[in-house]
Design an enzyme around this catalytic site. Structure first.
Site, PDB file in Angstrom:
ATOM      1  N   GLY A  20       0.709  -1.192   0.059  1.00 54.27           N
ATOM      2  CA  GLY A  20       0.064  -0.099   0.109  1.00 54.27           C
ATOM      3  C   GLY A  20       0.802   1.324   0.023  1.00 54.27           C
ATOM      4  O   GLY A  20       0.549   2.434  -0.478  1.00 54.27           O
TER       5      GLY A  20
ATOM      6  N   ASP B  30      -5.722   1.691  10.446  1.00 56.73           N
ATOM      7  CA  ASP B  30      -7.001   1.563  10.438  1.00 56.73           C
ATOM      8  C   ASP B  30      -7.232   0.977  12.176  1.00 56.73           C
ATOM      9  O   ASP B  30      -7.322   1.880  13.033  1.00 56.73           O
ATOM     10  CB  ASP B  30      -7.465   0.564   9.570  1.00 56.73           C
ATOM     11  CG  ASP B  30      -9.081   0.282   9.506  1.00 56.73           C
ATOM     12  OD1 ASP B  30      -9.754   1.058   9.832  1.00 56.73           O
ATOM     13  OD2 ASP B  30      -9.098  -0.983   9.151  1.00 56.73           O
TER      14      ASP B  30
ATOM     15  N   PHE C  26     -14.267   2.782   3.253  1.00 57.37           N
ATOM     16  CA  PHE C  26     -13.349   1.854   2.766  1.00 57.37           C
ATOM     17  C   PHE C  26     -12.788   3.078   1.725  1.00 57.37           C
ATOM     18  O   PHE C  26     -13.535   3.388   0.846  1.00 57.37           O
ATOM     19  CB  PHE C  26     -13.823   0.530   2.335  1.00 57.37           C
ATOM     20  CG  PHE C  26     -12.632  -0.526   2.004  1.00 57.37           C
ATOM     21  CD1 PHE C  26     -12.068  -1.111   2.979  1.00 57.37           C
ATOM     22  CD2 PHE C  26     -12.253  -0.296   0.749  1.00 57.37           C
ATOM     23  CE1 PHE C  26     -11.045  -1.924   2.980  1.00 57.37           C
ATOM     24  CE2 PHE C  26     -10.962  -1.430   0.716  1.00 57.37           C
ATOM     25  CZ  PHE C  26     -10.549  -2.304   1.910  1.00 57.37           C
TER      26      PHE C  26
ATOM     27  N   ARG D  83      -5.524   0.329  -6.968  1.00 54.73           N
ATOM     28  CA  ARG D  83      -3.810   0.926  -6.599  1.00 54.73           C
ATOM     29  C   ARG D  83      -3.686   1.954  -7.513  1.00 54.73           C
ATOM     30  O   ARG D  83      -2.882   2.785  -6.815  1.00 54.73           O
ATOM     31  CB  ARG D  83      -2.670  -0.280  -6.235  1.00 54.73           C
ATOM     32  CG  ARG D  83      -3.043  -1.283  -5.165  1.00 54.73           C
ATOM     33  CD  ARG D  83      -1.898  -1.934  -5.054  1.00 54.73           C
ATOM     34  NE  ARG D  83      -1.736  -3.235  -4.545  1.00 54.73           N
ATOM     35  CZ  ARG D  83      -2.086  -3.497  -3.125  1.00 54.73           C
ATOM     36  NH1 ARG D  83      -1.969  -2.124  -2.087  1.00 54.73           N
ATOM     37  NH2 ARG D  83      -2.168  -4.625  -2.377  1.00 54.73           N
TER      38      ARG D  83
HETATM   39  P1  IMP Z   1      -4.854  -2.162  10.640  1.00 56.38           P
HETATM   40  O1  IMP Z   1      -4.248  -3.433  10.895  1.00 56.38           O
HETATM   41  O2  IMP Z   1      -6.570  -2.493  10.602  1.00 56.38           O
HETATM   42  O3  IMP Z   1      -4.606  -0.802  11.024  1.00 56.38           O
HETATM   43  O4  IMP Z   1      -4.919  -1.954   8.943  1.00 56.38           O
HETATM   44  C1  IMP Z   1      -4.076  -1.695   8.364  1.00 56.38           C
HETATM   45  C2  IMP Z   1      -3.930  -2.446   6.872  1.00 56.38           C
HETATM   46  O5  IMP Z   1      -5.209  -2.587   6.544  1.00 56.38           O
HETATM   47  C3  IMP Z   1      -3.304  -1.072   5.979  1.00 56.38           C
HETATM   48  O6  IMP Z   1      -2.020  -1.131   5.697  1.00 56.38           O
HETATM   49  C4  IMP Z   1      -4.157  -1.471   4.637  1.00 56.38           C
HETATM   50  O7  IMP Z   1      -3.540  -2.372   3.936  1.00 56.38           O
HETATM   51  C5  IMP Z   1      -5.438  -2.155   4.988  1.00 56.38           C
HETATM   52  N1  IMP Z   1      -6.594  -1.307   5.279  1.00 56.38           N
HETATM   53  C6  IMP Z   1      -7.299  -0.691   6.352  1.00 56.38           C
HETATM   54  N2  IMP Z   1      -8.231  -0.043   5.950  1.00 56.38           N
HETATM   55  C7  IMP Z   1      -8.223   0.051   4.707  1.00 56.38           C
HETATM   56  C8  IMP Z   1      -9.030   0.568   3.694  1.00 56.38           C
HETATM   57  O8  IMP Z   1     -10.133   1.691   3.760  1.00 56.38           O
HETATM   58  N3  IMP Z   1      -8.941   0.653   2.435  1.00 56.38           N
HETATM   59  C9  IMP Z   1      -7.865  -0.355   2.118  1.00 56.38           C
HETATM   60  N4  IMP Z   1      -7.127  -0.844   3.018  1.00 56.38           N
HETATM   61  C10 IMP Z   1      -7.220  -0.677   4.052  1.00 56.38           C
HETATM   62 MG    MG Z   2      -4.085  -3.791   1.977  1.00 58.24          MG
END
Ligand code: IMP
Ligand code: MG
Length: 174
Positions: free
Chosen positions: A44, A103, A152, A165
Site C-alpha cells: 500500500g 485503521d 473503505f 491501487r
Molecule cells: P490495520 O491493521 O487495521 O490498522 O490495517 C492496516 C492495513 O489494512 C493497511 O495497511 C491497509 O493495507 C489495510 N486497510 C485498512 N483500512 C483500509 C481501507 O479503508 N482501504 C484499503 N485498505 C485498508
Molecule cells: Mg491492503
C-alpha cells in the site's frame, strides 16, 4: 464487471501533492544531519513512498517489508505475519515507517514491535491516512497526511482486493 464498486474522490491528486509536500518539509526538518531508513509497508505504501522520497532532500535509505493483514475482504483479521522482512540491519539507525493507512492499528503496532526488537536508535511513523474511529490499539502517528472517515478507501497505492491501487486520487469505495 458490473458488481465492481464505484470509487468516489475523497482527496484529489492536488490535495495529495500538497499533503506530501507538507509531510516532506516536516520530516526533512526533523531529520536534518541524519540519514534515516524509511521502511515502507508493502504494497500500500509504494506510491506514497515514491512521491515522498523525491521531495526529501536528505541522505536516506529505502527499505520495504511485506506483511499479511487483510485476507482479501475489507475487515482486518488482527493476525499479522511478516511475509518479507528487512533486508539490512537497522541497529542504531533512525527508522521512519511509511504506512498507507492506520485503521485498527494492529498492523502498525505489530510492525513497530518487530522493528524495535532490532534495536534502532529511533522509530517514528508517517501515515498517509488515519481512520481513528476503528482503532483497537493506541498508535502515535508522528506525521499524518489525512484523517479519513469510517469508509473503505482506495487509490494512490491503496487497494480493494488488489484493485484500484493505480487511481491517482484517494477515493471512497461504495
Ligand atoms: P490495520 O491493521 O487495521 O490498522 O490495517 C492496516 C492495513 O489494512 C493497511 O495497511 C491497509 O493495507 C489495510 N486497510 C485498512 N483500512 C483500509 C481501507 O479503508 N482501504 C484499503 N485498505 C485498508
Ligand atoms: Mg491492503
Amino acid at each position: 464487471m458490473n458488481s465492481q464498486p464505484e470509487p468516489r474522490i475523497l482527496f484529489s491528486r492536488e490535495e495529495i501533492e500538497a499533503a506530501v509536500k507538507r509531510l516532506a518539509a516536516e520530516i526533512r526538518q526533523d531529520y536534518l544531519g541524519k540519514c534515516p531508513v524509511l521502511v515502507g509497508i508493502l504494497k500500500g505504501s509504494f506510491m506514497f513512498m515514491a512521491d515522498l522520497v523525491r521531495l526529501l532532500d536528505l541522505p536516506l535509505e529505502v527499505e520495504f517489508v511485506r506483511l499479511s493483514s487483510y485476507g482479501g475482504g475489507t475487515e482486518s483479521s488482527g493476525k499479522v505475519r511478516v511475509l518479507q522482512g528487512l533486508a539490512s540491519p537497522i541497529k542504531g539507525r533512525d527508522v521512519l515507517v511509511i504506512e498507507d493507512i492506520v485503521d485498527t492499528g494492529l498492523t502498525t503496532r505489530f510492525l513497530l514491535d518487530y522493528l524495535r526488537r532490532k534495536k534502532p536508535a529511533t522509530t517514528k511513523l508517517c501515515a498517509l491516512t488515519d481512520k481513528p474511529s476503528r482503532r483497537q490499539t493506541p498508535v502515535v502517528i508522528d506525521y499524518l497526511g489525512f484523517t479519513v472517515p469510517n469508509k473503505f478507501i482506495v487509490g494512490y497505492g491503496i487497494d480493494w482486493n488488489e484493485k484500484f491501487r493505480n487511481l491517482p486520487d484517494i477515493c471512497i469505495l461504495e
